[in-house]
Design a protein around this motif. Structure first.
Motif, PDB file in Angstrom:
ATOM      1  N   VAL A 189       0.841  -1.232  -0.250  1.00  0.00           N
ATOM      2  CA  VAL A 189      -0.430  -0.400   0.479  1.00  0.00           C
ATOM      3  C   VAL A 189       1.016   1.307  -0.136  1.00  0.00           C
ATOM      4  N   SER A 190       0.304   2.179  -0.925  1.00  0.00           N
ATOM      5  CA  SER A 190       1.288   3.373  -1.155  1.00  0.00           C
ATOM      6  C   SER A 190       1.001   4.628  -0.321  1.00  0.00           C
ATOM      7  N   SER A 191       1.405   5.322  -0.143  1.00  0.00           N
ATOM      8  CA  SER A 191       0.778   6.638   0.755  1.00  0.00           C
ATOM      9  C   SER A 191       1.703   7.344   1.121  1.00  0.00           C
ATOM     10  N   VAL A 192       0.808   8.909   0.632  1.00  0.00           N
ATOM     11  CA  VAL A 192       1.580  10.393   0.490  1.00  0.00           C
ATOM     12  C   VAL A 192       1.743  11.097   2.207  1.00  0.00           C
ATOM     13  N   LEU A 200      -1.547  12.346   3.499  1.00  0.00           N
ATOM     14  CA  LEU A 200      -2.473  12.797   2.784  1.00  0.00           C
ATOM     15  C   LEU A 200      -3.558  11.880   1.492  1.00  0.00           C
ATOM     16  N   GLY A 201      -3.043  10.670   1.377  1.00  0.00           N
ATOM     17  CA  GLY A 201      -3.546   9.390   0.672  1.00  0.00           C
ATOM     18  C   GLY A 201      -3.015   8.298   0.749  1.00  0.00           C
ATOM     19  N   ARG A 202      -3.861   7.240   0.287  1.00  0.00           N
ATOM     20  CA  ARG A 202      -3.390   5.841   0.160  1.00  0.00           C
ATOM     21  C   ARG A 202      -3.770   5.752  -0.998  1.00  0.00           C
ATOM     22  N   HIS A 221       6.805  10.318   0.266  1.00  0.00           N
ATOM     23  CA  HIS A 221       6.122   8.713  -0.017  1.00  0.00           C
ATOM     24  C   HIS A 221       6.331   7.589   0.660  1.00  0.00           C
ATOM     25  N   PHE A 222       5.879   6.861   0.987  1.00  0.00           N
ATOM     26  CA  PHE A 222       6.333   5.236   1.801  1.00  0.00           C
ATOM     27  C   PHE A 222       5.109   4.202   0.915  1.00  0.00           C
ATOM     28  N   THR A 223       5.651   2.875   0.790  1.00  0.00           N
ATOM     29  CA  THR A 223       4.441   1.620   0.372  1.00  0.00           C
ATOM     30  C   THR A 223       5.230   0.369   1.151  1.00  0.00           C
TER      31      THR A 223
END
Length: 266
Positions: A189-192, A200-202, A221-223
């Motif tokens: 799952v990628s998130s910002v 702010l979103g995923r 960002h991160f996954t």
């Protein structure tokens, strides 16, 4: 993004650039790219390359990361509101990020196997790059383009880590993550995040060409790790992998473009 129309660099430049500039990130459903034939050809032509990706020598043990790296130069030449330009080849160089952007492997030159021509020169990759550059607002001037062909393949009972460096920036203007295939795995799952650490979103990229674009100057960002979906099998081998094309874009600081030395981010 609203609507169900196909997205092409030539026709959606203003829309995607406005969305990325305004929100700082955007998700594009892979079905919206009008690239079915190019994708099918790419999957056929690139299969053996994905299967033979060398292990990332700079990743921590048991990360399950395999990688190749390539670079191009984009010469933007937009005219009369139409996104135009050309992609130029440049010498293959080591990859470098400052430690402030990559606490795990920053500050060192990382030498990866180069992307073969049938990957970097494929119709799919060239059209994806044009879309990414349009979103980044690269209508004019020289832009450096990094491409990473990455497979995350966790071992039995283990985790594969797409981002072992944690929540981060890459020291670029914009980045794009394009899913090629996810098979037999869950997670990823990628998130910002903003600079205060607020998410702010995923999104989880699940379909071919599902894509996440991020304004790397403003957001991080991160996954999350991935694991094999089936840890126990009664017959035959259990495999799982997540294949992505990672694209990094940055305005070039050189009039003639980067031709010598180490490729440096930040």
């Amino acid at each position: 993004m609203p609507g169900g129309e196909h997205l092409l660099a030539e026709s959606a430049t203003e829309e995607v650039a406005r969305r990325l500039s305004g929100q700082g990130w955007m998700f594009v459903n892979g079905d919206r790219f009008a690239l079915a034939k190019a994708f099918s050809r790419f999957r056929t032509d690139s299969h053996d390359t994905w299967e033979a990706l060398p292990a990332d020598p700079y990743a921590p043990p048991d990360t399950g990361r395999y990688r190749r790296y390539g670079r191009l130069l984009w010469q933007g030449n937009a005219r009369a509101g139409r996104f135009r330009g050309r992609l130029l080849r440049v010498p293959h160089l080591p990859y470098h990020q400052k430690a402030e952007f990559n606490a795990l492997a920053g500050g060192i030159d990382r030498t990866f196997a180069p992307l073969p021509d049938h990957i970097s020169g494929s119709a799919l990759v060239r059209r994806l790059l044009r879309f990414d550059l349009a979103a980044a607002g690269a209508g004019q001037g020289l832009w450096e383009v990094d491409m990473h062909m990455v497979r995350i393949a966790p071992g039995p009972g283990g985790l594969g880590r797409p981002a072992p460096e944690g929540v981060h920036r890459d020291g670029l203007d914009a980045i794009a993550i394009h899913l090629i295939e996810a098979s037999g795995v869950e997670g990823g799952v990628s998130s910002v995040f903003d600079d205060e650490g607020r998410e702010l979103g995923r999104v989880r990229l699940t379909r071919p060409l599902d894509s996440l674009l991020v304004d790397d100057r403003r957001l991080r960002h991160f996954t999350t790790p991935v694991r094999r979906r089936h840890t126990v099998v009664t017959a035959g081998p259990s495999r799982g992998w997540r294949d992505v094309l990672l694209v990094g874009m940055r305005r070039s600081t050189s009039v003639d473009g980067p031709t010598t030395g180490t490729r440096r981010n930040g």
